[in-house]
Design a protein around this motif. Structure first.
Motif, PDB file in Angstrom:
ATOM      1  N   GLU A   7       0.798  -1.103  -0.250  1.00 11.96           N
ATOM      2  CA  GLU A   7      -0.087  -0.104   0.101  1.00 11.96           C
ATOM      3  C   GLU A   7       0.941   1.223   0.002  1.00 11.96           C
ATOM      4  O   GLU A   7       1.565   1.622   1.253  1.00 11.96           O
ATOM      5  CB  GLU A   7      -1.016  -0.100   1.157  1.00 11.96           C
ATOM      6  CG  GLU A   7      -1.859  -1.029   1.002  1.00 11.96           C
ATOM      7  CD  GLU A   7      -2.860  -1.195   2.280  1.00 11.96           C
ATOM      8  OE1 GLU A   7      -2.646  -0.461   3.237  1.00 11.96           O
ATOM      9  OE2 GLU A   7      -3.557  -2.127   2.442  1.00 11.96           O
ATOM     10  N   TRP A  15      -2.724   6.304   1.579  1.00  4.78           N
ATOM     11  CA  TRP A  15      -3.908   5.214   1.032  1.00  4.78           C
ATOM     12  C   TRP A  15      -4.956   5.329   1.683  1.00  4.78           C
ATOM     13  O   TRP A  15      -5.065   5.578   3.041  1.00  4.78           O
ATOM     14  CB  TRP A  15      -3.328   3.959   0.984  1.00  4.78           C
ATOM     15  CG  TRP A  15      -4.125   2.558   0.772  1.00  4.78           C
ATOM     16  CD1 TRP A  15      -5.064   2.152   1.496  1.00  4.78           C
ATOM     17  CD2 TRP A  15      -4.437   2.386  -0.580  1.00  4.78           C
ATOM     18  NE1 TRP A  15      -5.872   1.210   0.735  1.00  4.78           N
ATOM     19  CE2 TRP A  15      -5.328   1.206  -0.713  1.00  4.78           C
ATOM     20  CE3 TRP A  15      -3.650   2.724  -1.928  1.00  4.78           C
ATOM     21  CZ2 TRP A  15      -5.983   0.758  -1.902  1.00  4.78           C
ATOM     22  CZ3 TRP A  15      -4.215   1.910  -2.877  1.00  4.78           C
ATOM     23  CH2 TRP A  15      -5.207   0.923  -2.930  1.00  4.78           C
ATOM     24  N   ASP A  16      -6.194   5.425   1.125  1.00  5.65           N
ATOM     25  CA  ASP A  16      -7.465   5.495   1.660  1.00  5.65           C
ATOM     26  C   ASP A  16      -8.349   4.192   1.464  1.00  5.65           C
ATOM     27  O   ASP A  16      -9.038   4.146   0.687  1.00  5.65           O
ATOM     28  CB  ASP A  16      -8.436   6.812   0.932  1.00  5.65           C
ATOM     29  CG  ASP A  16      -9.473   6.744   1.606  1.00  5.65           C
ATOM     30  OD1 ASP A  16     -10.041   6.456   2.779  1.00  5.65           O
ATOM     31  OD2 ASP A  16     -10.470   7.849   1.072  1.00  5.65           O
ATOM     32  N   ALA A  19     -11.968   4.188   0.800  1.00  6.53           N
ATOM     33  CA  ALA A  19     -12.534   4.562  -0.662  1.00  6.53           C
ATOM     34  C   ALA A  19     -12.643   3.131  -1.497  1.00  6.53           C
ATOM     35  O   ALA A  19     -13.126   3.161  -2.631  1.00  6.53           O
ATOM     36  CB  ALA A  19     -11.281   5.366  -1.474  1.00  6.53           C
ATOM     37  N   VAL A  20     -12.096   1.971  -0.905  1.00  5.09           N
ATOM     38  CA  VAL A  20     -12.485   0.631  -1.625  1.00  5.09           C
ATOM     39  C   VAL A  20     -13.466  -0.080  -1.239  1.00  5.09           C
ATOM     40  O   VAL A  20     -13.408  -0.235   0.080  1.00  5.09           O
ATOM     41  CB  VAL A  20     -11.066  -0.089  -1.404  1.00  5.09           C
ATOM     42  CG1 VAL A  20     -10.968  -1.493  -2.110  1.00  5.09           C
ATOM     43  CG2 VAL A  20      -9.855   0.774  -1.771  1.00  5.09           C
ATOM     44  N   THR A 132      -6.693  -3.060  -6.479  1.00  8.91           N
ATOM     45  CA  THR A 132      -7.602  -2.236  -6.097  1.00  8.91           C
ATOM     46  C   THR A 132      -6.840  -0.912  -6.130  1.00  8.91           C
ATOM     47  O   THR A 132      -5.727  -0.606  -6.222  1.00  8.91           O
ATOM     48  CB  THR A 132      -7.844  -2.337  -4.602  1.00  8.91           C
ATOM     49  OG1 THR A 132      -6.697  -2.642  -3.813  1.00  8.91           O
ATOM     50  CG2 THR A 132      -8.890  -3.634  -4.507  1.00  8.91           C
ATOM     51  N   ASP A 134      -7.645   3.476  -4.855  1.00  8.50           N
ATOM     52  CA  ASP A 134      -8.407   4.268  -3.783  1.00  8.50           C
ATOM     53  C   ASP A 134      -8.781   5.681  -4.494  1.00  8.50           C
ATOM     54  O   ASP A 134      -9.419   6.606  -3.665  1.00  8.50           O
ATOM     55  CB  ASP A 134      -7.767   4.452  -2.497  1.00  8.50           C
ATOM     56  CG  ASP A 134      -6.586   5.427  -2.703  1.00  8.50           C
ATOM     57  OD1 ASP A 134      -5.958   5.784  -3.715  1.00  8.50           O
ATOM     58  OD2 ASP A 134      -5.912   5.720  -1.629  1.00  8.50           O
TER      59      ASP A 134
END
Length: 152
Positions: A7, A15-16, A19-20, A132, A134
């Motif tokens: 990450e 990293w958020d 948001a995922v 993924t 974010d």
């Protein structure tokens, strides 16, 4: 075996994880047996099996297979040398969002089920790779799991 994705944290832009979508935060399991049957049903359009021509066209899929193979090699679960060329046999992509099948490959968040083998044809493997994002252009997380056992 499970390798947690890296990450990345860009200065001033962490990293958020919120948001995922939760769909992409669960465990990495192999493709459900009825996934492709469901994908032909309009109510479950989340799976798409790539054609061989698409596997060749989207050559970045080789990087995902290499990443998965590296985790096998690093943990001593393969007899092959790290530099062995790989051949992707089958790829199925899954997303939470309903999209046109070919658009699934371009989704920021997706799960890839990959069957591959070395070009020497001595070992076959399978991998689940989750990609993924974010929402920040600099942020991408790859996670991989290589189920060991019977291949489908």
């Amino acid at each position: 075996m499970f390798t947690k994705g890296f990450e990345a944290e860009v200065v001033g832009c962490p990293w958020d994880p919120e948001a995922v979508h939760d769909f992409y935060q669960c465990g990495l399991n192999w493709l459900p047996d009825d996934a492709l049957v469901q994908s032909s049903d309009k109510q479950h359009p989340h799976f798409y099996e790539l054609q061989n021509s698409e596997i060749r066209e989207y050559d970045w899929l080789n990087m995902y297979a290499d990443y998965a193979f590296y985790t096998l090699w690093e943990n001593g679960l393969t007899k092959l040398k790290l530099a062995t060329p790989l051949e992707i046999k089958k790829v199925v992509v899954q997303t939470h969002e309903a999209m046109e099948p070919k658009e699934l490959l371009k989704a920021g968040n997706a799960v890839f089920y990959i069957n591959f083998r070395d070009c020497g044809l001595t070992e076959e493997h399978r991998a689940v790779v989750r990609r993924t994002t974010d929402g920040h252009p600099e942020h991408l997380c790859l996670e991989v799991k290589c189920p060991v056992g019977d291949l489908i």
